[in-house]
Scaffold this motif. Sequence first.
Motif, PDB file in Angstrom:
ATOM      1  N   SER A 147      15.085  -2.087   0.263  1.00  0.00           N
ATOM      2  CA  SER A 147      13.624  -2.921   1.070  1.00  0.00           C
ATOM      3  C   SER A 147      12.991  -4.256  -0.017  1.00  0.00           C
ATOM      4  CB  SER A 147      12.339  -2.789   2.169  1.00  0.00           C
ATOM      5  OG  SER A 147      12.902  -1.864   2.912  1.00  0.00           O
ATOM      6  N   HIS A 150      16.021  -6.282  -0.510  1.00  0.00           N
ATOM      7  CA  HIS A 150      15.956  -7.322   0.298  1.00  0.00           C
ATOM      8  C   HIS A 150      15.163  -8.714   0.081  1.00  0.00           C
ATOM      9  CE1 HIS A 150      17.104  -8.797   4.141  1.00  0.00           C
ATOM     10  NE2 HIS A 150      15.490  -8.648   4.810  1.00  0.00           N
ATOM     11  N   GLU A 177       7.958 -10.851   4.252  1.00  0.00           N
ATOM     12  CA  GLU A 177       9.491 -10.475   5.789  1.00  0.00           C
ATOM     13  C   GLU A 177       9.712  -9.091   5.118  1.00  0.00           C
ATOM     14  OE1 GLU A 177      10.255 -12.517   8.509  1.00  0.00           O
ATOM     15  OE2 GLU A 177       8.010 -12.585   8.636  1.00  0.00           O
ATOM     16  N   ALA A 178       9.690  -8.526   4.085  1.00  0.00           N
ATOM     17  CA  ALA A 178      10.474  -7.994   3.610  1.00  0.00           C
ATOM     18  C   ALA A 178      10.196  -7.101   3.807  1.00  0.00           C
ATOM     19  CB  ALA A 178      10.728  -7.779   1.867  1.00  0.00           C
ATOM     20  N   ARG A 180       7.978  -6.358   6.960  1.00  0.00           N
ATOM     21  CA  ARG A 180       8.429  -6.343   7.772  1.00  0.00           C
ATOM     22  C   ARG A 180       9.709  -4.996   7.465  1.00  0.00           C
ATOM     23  NH1 ARG A 180       6.380 -11.330   8.129  1.00  0.00           N
ATOM     24  NH2 ARG A 180       4.242 -11.422   9.005  1.00  0.00           N
ATOM     25  N   TYR A 181      10.044  -5.415   7.225  1.00  0.00           N
ATOM     26  CA  TYR A 181      11.701  -5.051   6.947  1.00  0.00           C
ATOM     27  C   TYR A 181      11.913  -3.496   6.786  1.00  0.00           C
ATOM     28  CZ  TYR A 181      16.725  -3.945   5.406  1.00  0.00           C
ATOM     29  OH  TYR A 181      17.785  -3.519   5.274  1.00  0.00           O
ATOM     30  N   HIS A 184      10.216  -1.721   9.816  1.00  0.00           N
ATOM     31  CA  HIS A 184      11.852  -1.299  10.321  1.00  0.00           C
ATOM     32  C   HIS A 184      12.683  -0.001  10.070  1.00  0.00           C
ATOM     33  CE1 HIS A 184      14.233  -2.237  13.777  1.00  0.00           C
ATOM     34  NE2 HIS A 184      15.542  -2.598  12.532  1.00  0.00           N
TER      35      HIS A 184
END
Length: 222
Positions: A147, A150, A177-178, A180-181, A184
């Motif tokens: 992540s 990412h 954003e990363a 949140r990735y 997920h």
Amino acid sequence: MRSSQHGASRHIPIISWMMNMFLLCSIPAYAQQPAHKSQLKYWTVVWDGEYRPGAETDDTIYYSPLRPLKWSDFTGQPPPGAHRNAAVTYSSFGFTGSAVSHHDTLELHIQLQVFFVKSASYVIPAALPGPDALAHEQLHFDLTRISAAHFQQLVMENKKDIAPEDADSFIQYEYLEAFRYMNHIQDQFDSETNHGTNKAEEARWASFIHQQLHLIYPQLNF
């Protein structure tokens, strides 16, 4: 949540740590060589590797592909009702940054911090008899490192149309954003492997994770 053979495990991204880390993530733009924003036309990012300080006795373990997790790293005390989760991994990532201007170019230096907190992670040994469960927890930590990569990818792919004066807020946005990735993909990993009890899915995920780690550390075999 728990099978008769291996207890369920859970990864918890450290929201409170993330908020504290976020304070470290702001980049002091123009800190070393001040320049008027109107003079800056370009900006670039220099990735300064990974932060790996401290000794083995420290409460925080910073990610290294050469230093896998051990059950002795899980020093936290299970809370009441923890029988539903035989192991819990607390890991997250952040970054520190600094900035310097060179004529019309802003140069941002960013260093990643990918970490595991021993005192917030725990294991119930009686519920996890074999090494497979530890491998599952390691894959959670590996996903945290992926992540962070990412995050790097988002920054490099999306920075083209960002003005130098907006670079700091842009990087903060891509960091979230990363993050949140990460939430997920960690949830997806636990869901599809049934918290490590579905061995076929666990093997598929392990293959994917090791491929991603090889892209980050091409000199190593996973």
